[in-house]
Write a protein that holds these residues in place. Structure first.
Motif, PDB file in Angstrom:
ATOM      1  N   GLU A  19     -50.191 -88.066-103.485  1.00  0.00           N
ATOM      2  CA  GLU A  19     -49.032 -88.825-103.736  1.00  0.00           C
ATOM      3  C   GLU A  19     -48.885 -90.044-102.769  1.00  0.00           C
ATOM      4  O   GLU A  19     -47.789 -90.344-102.325  1.00  0.00           O
ATOM      5  CB  GLU A  19     -47.794 -87.969-103.506  1.00  0.00           C
TER       6      GLU A  19
ATOM      7  N   VAL B 155     -48.167 -81.572-104.498  1.00  0.00           N
ATOM      8  CA  VAL B 155     -48.695 -82.861-104.189  1.00  0.00           C
ATOM      9  C   VAL B 155     -48.935 -82.845-102.673  1.00  0.00           C
ATOM     10  O   VAL B 155     -48.268 -81.930-101.954  1.00  0.00           O
ATOM     11  CB  VAL B 155     -47.633 -83.811-104.744  1.00  0.00           C
TER      12      VAL B 155
ATOM     13  N   THR C 289     -46.439 -80.258-100.847  1.00  0.00           N
ATOM     14  CA  THR C 289     -45.093 -79.904-101.487  1.00  0.00           C
ATOM     15  C   THR C 289     -45.507 -79.382-102.772  1.00  0.00           C
ATOM     16  O   THR C 289     -46.224 -79.805-103.727  1.00  0.00           O
ATOM     17  CB  THR C 289     -44.289 -81.117-101.980  1.00  0.00           C
TER      18      THR C 289
ATOM     19  N   LEU D 172     -44.761 -78.301-106.655  1.00  0.00           N
ATOM     20  CA  LEU D 172     -43.671 -78.483-107.549  1.00  0.00           C
ATOM     21  C   LEU D 172     -43.426 -77.624-108.818  1.00  0.00           C
ATOM     22  O   LEU D 172     -42.504 -77.388-109.122  1.00  0.00           O
ATOM     23  CB  LEU D 172     -44.483 -79.948-108.307  1.00  0.00           C
TER      24      LEU D 172
ATOM     25  N   GLU E 250     -42.786 -85.599-112.953  1.00  0.00           N
ATOM     26  CA  GLU E 250     -42.974 -85.689-111.224  1.00  0.00           C
ATOM     27  C   GLU E 250     -43.940 -86.791-110.959  1.00  0.00           C
ATOM     28  O   GLU E 250     -43.966 -87.547-110.202  1.00  0.00           O
ATOM     29  CB  GLU E 250     -42.894 -84.326-110.688  1.00  0.00           C
ATOM     30  N   LEU E 251     -45.137 -86.631-111.502  1.00  0.00           N
ATOM     31  CA  LEU E 251     -46.244 -87.420-110.968  1.00  0.00           C
ATOM     32  C   LEU E 251     -46.322 -88.742-110.841  1.00  0.00           C
ATOM     33  O   LEU E 251     -46.731 -89.443-110.044  1.00  0.00           O
ATOM     34  CB  LEU E 251     -47.673 -86.834-111.467  1.00  0.00           C
TER      35      LEU E 251
ATOM     36  N   ARG F  90     -44.711 -90.067-108.000  1.00  0.00           N
ATOM     37  CA  ARG F  90     -45.083 -89.303-106.724  1.00  0.00           C
ATOM     38  C   ARG F  90     -46.193 -90.237-105.965  1.00  0.00           C
ATOM     39  O   ARG F  90     -47.301 -90.109-106.001  1.00  0.00           O
ATOM     40  CB  ARG F  90     -45.702 -88.126-106.772  1.00  0.00           C
ATOM     41  N   ASP F  91     -45.592 -91.666-105.615  1.00  0.00           N
ATOM     42  CA  ASP F  91     -46.683 -92.769-104.836  1.00  0.00           C
ATOM     43  C   ASP F  91     -46.080 -93.303-103.815  1.00  0.00           C
ATOM     44  O   ASP F  91     -45.941 -94.615-103.696  1.00  0.00           O
ATOM     45  CB  ASP F  91     -46.884 -93.624-106.103  1.00  0.00           C
ATOM     46  N   ARG F  92     -45.113 -92.580-102.784  1.00  0.00           N
ATOM     47  CA  ARG F  92     -44.527 -93.318-101.629  1.00  0.00           C
ATOM     48  C   ARG F  92     -44.974 -92.751-100.487  1.00  0.00           C
ATOM     49  O   ARG F  92     -44.501 -93.234 -99.405  1.00  0.00           O
ATOM     50  CB  ARG F  92     -43.124 -93.008-102.039  1.00  0.00           C
ATOM     51  N   SER F  93     -45.898 -91.716-100.607  1.00  0.00           N
ATOM     52  CA  SER F  93     -46.285 -91.402 -99.160  1.00  0.00           C
ATOM     53  C   SER F  93     -47.182 -92.355 -98.275  1.00  0.00           C
ATOM     54  O   SER F  93     -48.266 -92.905 -98.779  1.00  0.00           O
ATOM     55  CB  SER F  93     -47.118 -89.975 -99.030  1.00  0.00           C
TER      56      SER F  93
ATOM     57  N   ARG G  30     -38.606 -95.309-104.935  1.00  0.00           N
ATOM     58  CA  ARG G  30     -37.645 -94.396-105.377  1.00  0.00           C
ATOM     59  C   ARG G  30     -36.791 -94.053-104.128  1.00  0.00           C
ATOM     60  O   ARG G  30     -36.004 -93.338-104.545  1.00  0.00           O
ATOM     61  CB  ARG G  30     -38.228 -92.872-105.664  1.00  0.00           C
TER      62      ARG G  30
END
Length: 916
Positions: free
Chosen positions: A61, A102, A108, A110, A133-134, A137-140, A854
């Motif tokens: 992610e 993820v 985490t 899900l 969700e996926l 999920r691109d903020r880490s 997000r």
């Protein structure tokens, strides 16, 4: 970094998982390495013998997904994987379970564990989570492989203890970037993390020893801002397979008694769906054939010929074709043609099944070796549309290891490996052009002679080095006639228990467990000897070889007698006593040599009986409680003091003697900031000025032009320090790279160390001003150190501006200024009331294809006050502001995880080329 460190401290206190649409060649199954192919074969063998397959699906992610997979193609890939797992359960009697998680800087989950059954509730739950969700999920900021593997291993371990019978375990792991735990990659923290993963005995070795197959699915591209190089790919492949190029990971060569993995890679996100379909085919034990690009010389006019010889169980076609293309057709050897538009159908004695996932279609044709289905089949595609086709063959056989007469110690015993069909009947191998076996016993390669239905070897267990059991493993491959289709390899492993000759006594148990020695220095167990039926026998014991905790001192193990005579058919119980000098904690392990003398004269049989015991030193309850309280108090005080000191040390700005700043007048609109004067560039290196001498070193606050930077420490010492900016010469509404805000609209959060990111101090809008734009002053602070220059770092810093949803920020600035014009009470009401809807979870969607961050807050709370207005004729303000992710140094696309999104607006220069 500070927040993650503090979370670790807090935890101490509380504890005291291919091709472009234009149609380039696909990542073919033939790209799989030999170790990877063997790993899939072993995993398929495990699923053939085990009752359960546990599949942990773990998906990256990190921010770099915005570059490598902006259209979230990984969602379709995960759906394909789920379909493959469900189909595996359908084709076999295997219970397949899966979960979905993820990882980035944390692991985490899900969706938890459950059965993956076609149209089942848990499968639908997994699919729904992947689709909803996926994509977001691109903020880490980080890509911590340790979190992915350790999290999956722990989850698999917990679930395996809850299922009945044996289980096969795998982690299906998708990642698009290099290992990065500090935001810059290849820095000391990341190097240390690689050691944690790959040093022998560390994380990867532990995963393998735990029986978990690491199936690493890479989305590692060689071009663009998120490009990776051969070293990055080799390192990921080594984690899965042990060795790749010059890289290795874990104990190498990978021991035969642990589970190895496999690495598959896609050059771009469009290839992910087929890559995961390839994984599913290999997991089911299918044999990869060729990959085709229709129409071409192998697929003339869109017609692809597929030969099927006797002995072939069928074939699978994985077809990537544009949505909306005409349905595929299939022609049987007898000329019968069918349209592939239904879930299940029949044609010329064969059964076809169809699965569709977006542009991917998977067609299974089960011929079961029937004569009417033997010959050349033809896949018919629309020649006006490009179709990428991967071909796989079913063999549909299993291997069995058999010892009809048992394996008798001191005798030659036949052991046979037999190839059987789905009904369990032996297969006549003469139907194949060739059939080959590679086999071994206890890891030693052994020659097995062909027998027509299989292969046989005479196995002799010597009497002077007897074993109680042996592991037999075999791998069979075949080539068909007349088309030379390769099938296999199919693998098998089986543990065979050895037997004593009838003229010798027998021993029970096979392992002598003396149990728990809690506060004791001695323990006893009983070894039972049963005599032969033909006459009297004898058993003698040698000196035990033991290992024990050092604190136990001397240790000894001895039976009550050195030798015992056993009458025909009689049973003798012999007590065995373990003695240690002192009470200790730890494990006692070793062997007790035993010689068995038979009825007839001759050499005895020598056997080493394994011995185990557990030593536990008891603690007085009162002493234990006091010690526990003392340790907890010490841990709390130590953690508290460490947290206070650490946050003071890391919660500060750090500026060197070469730090400089620039401030320029700008107008901010939907496309970002633009100069208000006649300058040709948004910012040039020549405009930077040196910071004052007082703004250097490790600081709690400093001023750069019209911007004041300061640190705020919450009362609770484990809470994260906050870096704040506000106008230095009066009330202002700042805009920064950091999406978070405070309750005060006149300030905005940034990040340490104070020399990255940007600040725009917006000016109070004039009456009647257009709400689409707002005037302000752009400030940048750059600290190049003594090894770089402002000119080298500036392009990457300006690229930060391309990642902001400027329409949302302009709106927020206007609303913040409006709020500042109201009485204080109404400002607070506006701030509280605006924390609803989409703004509470993320920014308003940007125009075009820009990704939607997000974690932004609401307009009023995210805004902050501006500096004095600078008109066209006024000199540029003096000031700058920081921006950093996780307190890391300035990140470039090449040095980080490739976490850079879309190209910058008109006046913002593009980011520099990757510097990997």
């Amino acid at each position: 970094m500070v927040s993650r460190w503090i979370r670790r401290v807090a935890s101490i206190v509380l504890a005291a998982v291919l091709v472009g649409a234009a149609g380039t060649a696909a990542t073919a199954a033939t790209d799989l390495s030999e170790p990877g192919s063997q790993s899939f074969s072993e995993l398929a063998a495990c699923t053939a013998e085990s009752g359960t397959l546990l599949a942990a699906i773990v998906v990256d992610e990190s921010l770099s997904l915005r570059l490598t997979d902006p259209e979230a193609r990984r969602v379709g890939a995960v759906l394909t994987a789920l379909d493959s797992l469900a189909r595996l359960g359908e084709r076999t009697e295997l219970d397949v379970e899966a979960n979905l998680a993820v990882f980035g800087d944390e692991f985490t989950e899900l969706v938890g564990w459950g059965a993956v059954v076609a149209e089942g509730a848990h499968l639908e739950k997994l699919r729904a989570a992947a689709e909803s969700e996926l994509p977001g999920r691109d903020r880490s900021n980080l890509t911590d492989y340790r979190k992915a593997l350790s999290g999956a291993q722990n989850s698999l371990a917990r679930r395996s203890t809850e299922v009945d019978g044996s289980s096969c375990k795998m982690v299906l792991w998708l990642t698009d970037g290099r290992l990065d735990v500090d935001g810059v990659g290849d820095a000391p923290a990341t190097d240390a993390a690689r050691e944690d993963l790959c040093r022998p005995g560390k994380i990867v070795d532990g995963v393998r020893a735990d029986g978990v197959a690491i199936i690493a699915m890479g989305l590692m591209t060689s071009e663009g801002q998120a490009a990776t190089d051969d070293l990055d790919r080799n390192r990921l492949q080594a984690i899965a397979e042990g060795v790749a190029g010059t890289e290795s990971c874990g104990t190498t060569p990978v021991p035969a008694n642990v589970t190895n993995g496999a690495f598959l890679n896609a050059e771009d996100a469009n290839a992910l769906n087929r890559l995961f379909a390839q994984m599913g085919a290999l997991l089911e034990g299918l044999t990869p054939g060729e990959s085709f690009n229709c129409p071409d010389s192998d697929c003339v006019d869109g017609r692809l010929q597929i030969p099927v010889d006797p002995g072939v169980g069928g074939f699978r076609l994985v077809v990537e074709v544009d949505p909306g293309a005409p349905d595929l057709q299939l022609a049987a050897p007898d000329g019968t043609t069918t349209v592939l538009d239904s879930r299940v159908s029949s044609i010329s004695g064969a059964t076809t099944s169809l699965l569709e996932s977006g542009s991917l279609q998977t067609v299974d044709v089960a011929t079961s070796g029937g004569a009417e289905a033997t010959g050349v089949w033809t896949l018919i595609t629309d020649p006006s549309v490009t179709a990428l086709v991967d071909l796989y063959y079913f063999w549909d056989v299993t291997l069995t290891v058999e010892a009809p007469a048992g394996v008798v110690i001191g005798e030659s015993s036949p052991v046979t490996i037999v190839v059987r069909d789905a009904a369990g009947a032996p297969i006549d191998l003469s139907a194949y052009e060739s059939a080959d076996l590679v086999a071994g016993i206890d890891g030693i390669e052994t020659i097995f002679a062909p027998t027509g239905e299989g292969w046989t070897a005479d196995v002799a267990v010597p009497v002077d080095a007897a074993v109680t059991s042996m592991q037999v493993h075999g791998s069979v491959s075949a080539v068909t006639a007349p088309h030379g289709i390769e099938l296999g390899p199919i693998r098998v492993e089986r543990q065979l228990t050895t037997e004593f000759p009838p003229s010798f006594p027998t021993l029970a148990p096979a392992q002598l467990d003396l149990g728990r020695m809690e506060g004791s220095t001695s323990a006893e167990a009983v070894l039972t000897v049963t005599g032969a039926e033909r006459g009297g026998t004898r058993v003698c014991f040698g000196a035990a070889e033991l290992m024990a905790p050092a604190a136990a001192g001397s240790v000894s193990l001895a039976p009550d007698v050195d030798c015992a005579d056993v009458d025909a058919g009689a049973t003798v119980e012999i007590p065995v006593r373990l003695d240690v000098a002192d009470v200790a904690d730890g494990r006692v392990a070793g062997t007790l040599p035993v010689q068995l003398h038979g009825v007839d004269p001759g050499e005895p049989i020598a056997v080493d009986v394994p011995v185990t015991a557990t030593m536990i030193r008891p603690i007085n309850p009162t002493t234990a409680l006091g010690l526990l309280l003392l340790l907890v108090l010490g841990a709390l005080l130590c953690a508290w003091a460490t947290a206070v000191v650490t946050r003071r040390w890391y919660g500060s700005y750090r500026l060197g003697r070469f730090a400089k700043y620039v401030s320029v007048p700008v107008t901010v609109g939907a496309s970002g900031p633009r100069r208000r004067d006649d300058a040709p560039e948004l910012v040039s290196p020549a405009e930077f000025r040196a910071l004052s001498p007082s703004a250097r070193g490790r600081l709690m606050e400093f001023t750069a032009g019209p911007v004041e930077h300061r640190v705020k420490f919450p009362i609770f010492p484990l809470a994260e320090p906050r870096a704040l900016v506000r106008g230095a010469h009066g009330t202002a509404v700042p805009v920064t790279h950091n999406p978070r805000s405070t309750t005060d609209p006149a300030e905005r959060l940034t990040d340490f160390p104070g020399s990255v990111g940007f600040v725009i101090l917006t000016e109070r809008p004039l009456a009647g001003a257009a709400p689409e734009t707002i005037a302000g002053t752009l400030l940048l602070v750059i600290d190049p150190g003594d090894t770089s220059t402002v000119a080298q770092l500036l392009p990457d810093r300006l690229a930060e501006l391309a990642r902001v949803n400027w329409s949302a920020e302009v709106t927020r600035a206007h609303e913040a200024w409006e709020a500042l014009s109201r009485p204080a009470g109404k400002q607070a009401d506006l701030a509280a009331g605006s924390r609803t809807g989409a703004d509470r979870r993320g920014r308003t969607p940007a125009a075009g294809n820009a990704p939607t961050p997000r974690d932004h807050t609401d307009p009023a709370a995210a805004s902050a006050p501006p500096p004095p207005r600078s008109g066209p004729g006024a000199p540029p303000p003096r000031g700058a502001t920081p921006a950093s992710h996780d307190a890391a140094p300035p990140r470039t696309p090449a040095r980080s995880d490739g976490d850079r999104p879309h190209p910058p607006p008109a006046q913002v220069p593009p980011p520099p080329p990757p510097r990997r």
